[in-house]
Design a protein around this motif. Structure first.
Motif, PDB file in Angstrom:
ATOM      1  N   SER A   1       9.155  -4.229  10.302  1.00  0.00           N
ATOM      2  CA  SER A   1       7.982  -4.226   9.127  1.00  0.00           C
ATOM      3  C   SER A   1       6.751  -3.955   9.868  1.00  0.00           C
ATOM      4  CB  SER A   1       8.210  -5.196   8.271  1.00  0.00           C
ATOM      5  OG  SER A   1       7.915  -6.685   9.048  1.00  0.00           O
ATOM      6  N   GLU A   2       6.611  -4.332  11.075  1.00  0.00           N
ATOM      7  CA  GLU A   2       5.428  -4.118  11.963  1.00  0.00           C
ATOM      8  C   GLU A   2       5.341  -2.561  12.291  1.00  0.00           C
ATOM      9  OE1 GLU A   2       1.883  -4.647  13.430  1.00  0.00           O
ATOM     10  OE2 GLU A   2       3.021  -6.313  12.743  1.00  0.00           O
ATOM     11  N   ARG A   3       6.398  -2.014  12.505  1.00  0.00           N
ATOM     12  CA  ARG A   3       6.245  -0.566  12.515  1.00  0.00           C
ATOM     13  C   ARG A   3       5.967   0.225  11.440  1.00  0.00           C
ATOM     14  NH1 ARG A   3      10.302   2.092  16.890  1.00  0.00           N
ATOM     15  NH2 ARG A   3      10.379   0.672  18.260  1.00  0.00           N
ATOM     16  N   PHE A   4       6.404  -0.170  10.556  1.00  0.00           N
ATOM     17  CA  PHE A   4       6.230   0.208   9.147  1.00  0.00           C
ATOM     18  C   PHE A   4       4.651   0.159   8.648  1.00  0.00           C
ATOM     19  CE2 PHE A   4       8.545   2.052   5.387  1.00  0.00           C
ATOM     20  CZ  PHE A   4       7.404   1.998   4.485  1.00  0.00           C
ATOM     21  N   ALA A   5       4.255  -0.991   9.002  1.00  0.00           N
ATOM     22  CA  ALA A   5       2.691  -1.181   8.789  1.00  0.00           C
ATOM     23  C   ALA A   5       1.822  -0.267   9.682  1.00  0.00           C
ATOM     24  CB  ALA A   5       2.257  -2.692   9.227  1.00  0.00           C
TER      25      ALA A   5
ATOM     26  N   GLU B   1       3.898  -5.233  -5.538  1.00  0.00           N
ATOM     27  CA  GLU B   1       3.859  -6.745  -5.098  1.00  0.00           C
ATOM     28  C   GLU B   1       5.079  -7.336  -4.695  1.00  0.00           C
ATOM     29  OE1 GLU B   1       1.903  -9.820  -3.270  1.00  0.00           O
ATOM     30  OE2 GLU B   1       0.911  -8.072  -4.063  1.00  0.00           O
ATOM     31  N   ALA B   2       5.985  -7.489  -5.662  1.00  0.00           N
ATOM     32  CA  ALA B   2       7.141  -7.845  -5.496  1.00  0.00           C
ATOM     33  C   ALA B   2       8.252  -7.499  -4.774  1.00  0.00           C
ATOM     34  CB  ALA B   2       7.896  -8.119  -7.019  1.00  0.00           C
ATOM     35  N   THR B   3       8.272  -6.142  -4.598  1.00  0.00           N
ATOM     36  CA  THR B   3       9.166  -5.285  -3.600  1.00  0.00           C
ATOM     37  C   THR B   3       8.672  -5.394  -2.517  1.00  0.00           C
ATOM     38  OG1 THR B   3       9.861  -3.887  -5.530  1.00  0.00           O
ATOM     39  CG2 THR B   3      10.119  -3.091  -3.116  1.00  0.00           C
ATOM     40  N   ALA B   4       7.516  -5.277  -2.030  1.00  0.00           N
ATOM     41  CA  ALA B   4       6.784  -5.811  -0.750  1.00  0.00           C
ATOM     42  C   ALA B   4       7.177  -6.925  -0.140  1.00  0.00           C
ATOM     43  CB  ALA B   4       5.441  -5.450  -0.729  1.00  0.00           C
ATOM     44  N   CYS B   5       7.213  -7.923  -1.071  1.00  0.00           N
ATOM     45  CA  CYS B   5       7.549  -9.285  -0.505  1.00  0.00           C
ATOM     46  C   CYS B   5       8.952  -9.353  -0.154  1.00  0.00           C
ATOM     47  CB  CYS B   5       7.267 -10.350  -1.809  1.00  0.00           C
ATOM     48  SG  CYS B   5       7.531 -11.969  -1.020  1.00  0.00           S
TER      49      CYS B   5
ATOM     50  N   SER C   1       0.881  -1.201  -0.048  1.00  0.00           N
ATOM     51  CA  SER C   1       0.079  -0.112   0.131  1.00  0.00           C
ATOM     52  C   SER C   1       0.730   1.322   0.029  1.00  0.00           C
ATOM     53  CB  SER C   1      -0.825  -0.045   1.311  1.00  0.00           C
ATOM     54  OG  SER C   1      -1.651   1.376   1.487  1.00  0.00           O
ATOM     55  N   PHE C   2       1.790   1.378   0.809  1.00  0.00           N
ATOM     56  CA  PHE C   2       2.735   2.380   0.882  1.00  0.00           C
ATOM     57  C   PHE C   2       3.455   2.615  -0.673  1.00  0.00           C
ATOM     58  CE2 PHE C   2       6.935   4.269   1.413  1.00  0.00           C
ATOM     59  CZ  PHE C   2       6.826   5.510   2.212  1.00  0.00           C
ATOM     60  N   LEU C   3       3.803   1.442  -1.113  1.00  0.00           N
ATOM     61  CA  LEU C   3       4.696   1.597  -2.470  1.00  0.00           C
ATOM     62  C   LEU C   3       3.580   2.357  -3.355  1.00  0.00           C
ATOM     63  CD1 LEU C   3       6.574  -1.679  -2.219  1.00  0.00           C
ATOM     64  CD2 LEU C   3       7.655   0.814  -2.149  1.00  0.00           C
ATOM     65  N   VAL C   4       2.336   1.787  -3.443  1.00  0.00           N
ATOM     66  CA  VAL C   4       1.481   2.126  -4.374  1.00  0.00           C
ATOM     67  C   VAL C   4       0.821   3.578  -4.005  1.00  0.00           C
ATOM     68  CG1 VAL C   4      -0.606   1.738  -5.633  1.00  0.00           C
ATOM     69  CG2 VAL C   4       0.936  -0.236  -5.210  1.00  0.00           C
ATOM     70  N   GLU C   5       0.508   3.643  -3.052  1.00  0.00           N
ATOM     71  CA  GLU C   5      -0.391   4.805  -2.608  1.00  0.00           C
ATOM     72  C   GLU C   5       0.546   5.966  -2.300  1.00  0.00           C
ATOM     73  OE1 GLU C   5      -3.849   4.239   0.102  1.00  0.00           O
ATOM     74  OE2 GLU C   5      -3.680   2.145  -0.634  1.00  0.00           O
ATOM     75  N   VAL C   6       1.598   5.831  -1.628  1.00  0.00           N
ATOM     76  CA  VAL C   6       2.527   6.994  -1.119  1.00  0.00           C
ATOM     77  C   VAL C   6       3.477   7.458  -2.483  1.00  0.00           C
ATOM     78  CG1 VAL C   6       4.182   7.790   0.486  1.00  0.00           C
ATOM     79  CG2 VAL C   6       2.072   6.450   0.940  1.00  0.00           C
ATOM     80  N   LEU C   7       4.096   6.174  -2.848  1.00  0.00           N
ATOM     81  CA  LEU C   7       5.301   6.483  -3.594  1.00  0.00           C
ATOM     82  C   LEU C   7       4.723   6.304  -4.973  1.00  0.00           C
ATOM     83  CD1 LEU C   7       8.252   4.573  -1.722  1.00  0.00           C
ATOM     84  CD2 LEU C   7       7.604   7.027  -1.703  1.00  0.00           C
ATOM     85  N   GLY C   8       3.654   5.782  -5.511  1.00  0.00           N
ATOM     86  CA  GLY C   8       3.305   5.662  -6.859  1.00  0.00           C
ATOM     87  C   GLY C   8       3.937   4.691  -7.636  1.00  0.00           C
ATOM     88  N   VAL C   9       4.329   3.508  -7.121  1.00  0.00           N
ATOM     89  CA  VAL C   9       4.973   2.355  -7.656  1.00  0.00           C
ATOM     90  C   VAL C   9       3.766   1.594  -8.446  1.00  0.00           C
ATOM     91  CG1 VAL C   9       6.283   0.411  -7.443  1.00  0.00           C
ATOM     92  CG2 VAL C   9       6.777   2.614  -6.242  1.00  0.00           C
ATOM     93  N   GLY C  10       4.016   1.017  -9.678  1.00  0.00           N
ATOM     94  CA  GLY C  10       3.054   0.166 -10.056  1.00  0.00           C
ATOM     95  C   GLY C  10       2.875  -1.039  -9.290  1.00  0.00           C
ATOM     96  N   SER C  11       1.622  -1.550  -9.416  1.00  0.00           N
ATOM     97  CA  SER C  11       0.906  -2.750  -8.520  1.00  0.00           C
ATOM     98  C   SER C  11       1.917  -3.932  -8.693  1.00  0.00           C
ATOM     99  CB  SER C  11      -0.296  -2.918  -8.873  1.00  0.00           C
ATOM    100  OG  SER C  11      -0.796  -3.852  -8.101  1.00  0.00           O
ATOM    101  N   GLU C  12       2.358  -4.283  -9.785  1.00  0.00           N
ATOM    102  CA  GLU C  12       3.192  -5.619  -9.824  1.00  0.00           C
ATOM    103  C   GLU C  12       4.574  -5.353  -9.392  1.00  0.00           C
ATOM    104  OE1 GLU C  12       3.511  -7.522 -13.658  1.00  0.00           O
ATOM    105  OE2 GLU C  12       1.295  -7.396 -14.225  1.00  0.00           O
TER     106      GLU C  12
END
Length: 160
Positions: free
Chosen positions: A111-115, A96-100, A82-93
Motif C-alpha cells: 500500500s506504501e508503493r501504491f501511495a 472510502e469504504a474500499t480504500a479502508c 484518490s486513485f479510486l475516485v480520480e483514476v477509476l471514477g468510483v463514487g466517494s462513499e
C-alpha cells in the motif's frame, strides 16, 4: 507490528484530533461505530505499546510514535481513495469504504508503493491531470482519441 484494528484506531484518533481539541474514548467509539469496551481495550493495548497516552476518564492522545504510524496509515488510505475516485471514477462513499479495506488487504509495503505511485501519476508532467482525464474518458467510452494522443506526445517532445 500493528494489526488492522490498531491501524484503524490510530487513524481515527488522528482524524478526530484534527477536527477537535480533545479526543475522548466515546468520540473514538462513535467515529468507528464500535462499543465503548472495545475502544477501552484497544486504547489500553495501544498505550502499552507506546502509541497513545490516556488516563482514566481523560483524553486520548497520540504519542510521537503513534502520530507517525497514524499519518502513514492515513496517507496510504488517502492515496488509495484518490486513485479510486480520480483514476477509476468510483463514487466517494464507495471509494472510502474500499480504500479502508484495501489499505489493510494490500499490506503496509504494497500500500506504501501504491501511495507513491498515485503521487507520481498526479505530479509527473508526462501523466498528471490530463492523463487521468483521458483515462476516465477511455473507461467510459472504451476508445482512444489517437489524434489527441499524437498532439500530447508532440507537445512533450517540444518541451524537451
Amino acid at each position: 507490528m500493528l494489526t488492522r484494528a490498531m491501524e484503524d484506531y490510530l487513524e481515527a484518533v488522528l482524524i478526530l484530533e484534527r477536527t477537535s481539541r480533545r479526543v475522548r474514548v466515546v468520540d473514538v467509539a462513535r467515529f468507528l461505530g464500535v462499543r465503548m469496551p472495545s475502544v477501552t481495550g484497544m486504547v489500553k493495548t495501544l498505550v502499552s505499546n507506546g502509541y497513545m497516552q490516556h488516563s482514566r476518564y481523560g483524553d486520548v492522545r497520540l504519542t510521537e510514535k503513534g502520530r507517525k504510524a497514524a499519518e502513514q496509515v492515513l496517507r496510504r488510505h488517502n492515496a488509495l481513495k484518490s486513485f479510486l475516485v480520480e483514476v477509476l471514477g468510483v463514487g466517494s462513499e464507495e471509494a472510502e469504504a474500499t480504500a479502508c479495506a484495501m489499505e489493510h488487504a494490500l499490506g503496509q509495503d504494497l500500500s506504501e508503493r501504491f501511495a507513491t505511485f498515485v503521487e507520481f501519476v498526479k505530479t509527473c508532467p508526462r501523466c498528471g491531470r490530463h492523463f487521468l482525464q483521458d483515462f476516465l474518458r477511455y473507461a467510459r467510452e472504451r476508445k482512444v482519441n489517437i489524434e489527441q494522443c499524437r498532439k500530447c506526445i508532440n507537445n512533450l517532445r517540444l518541451q524537451r
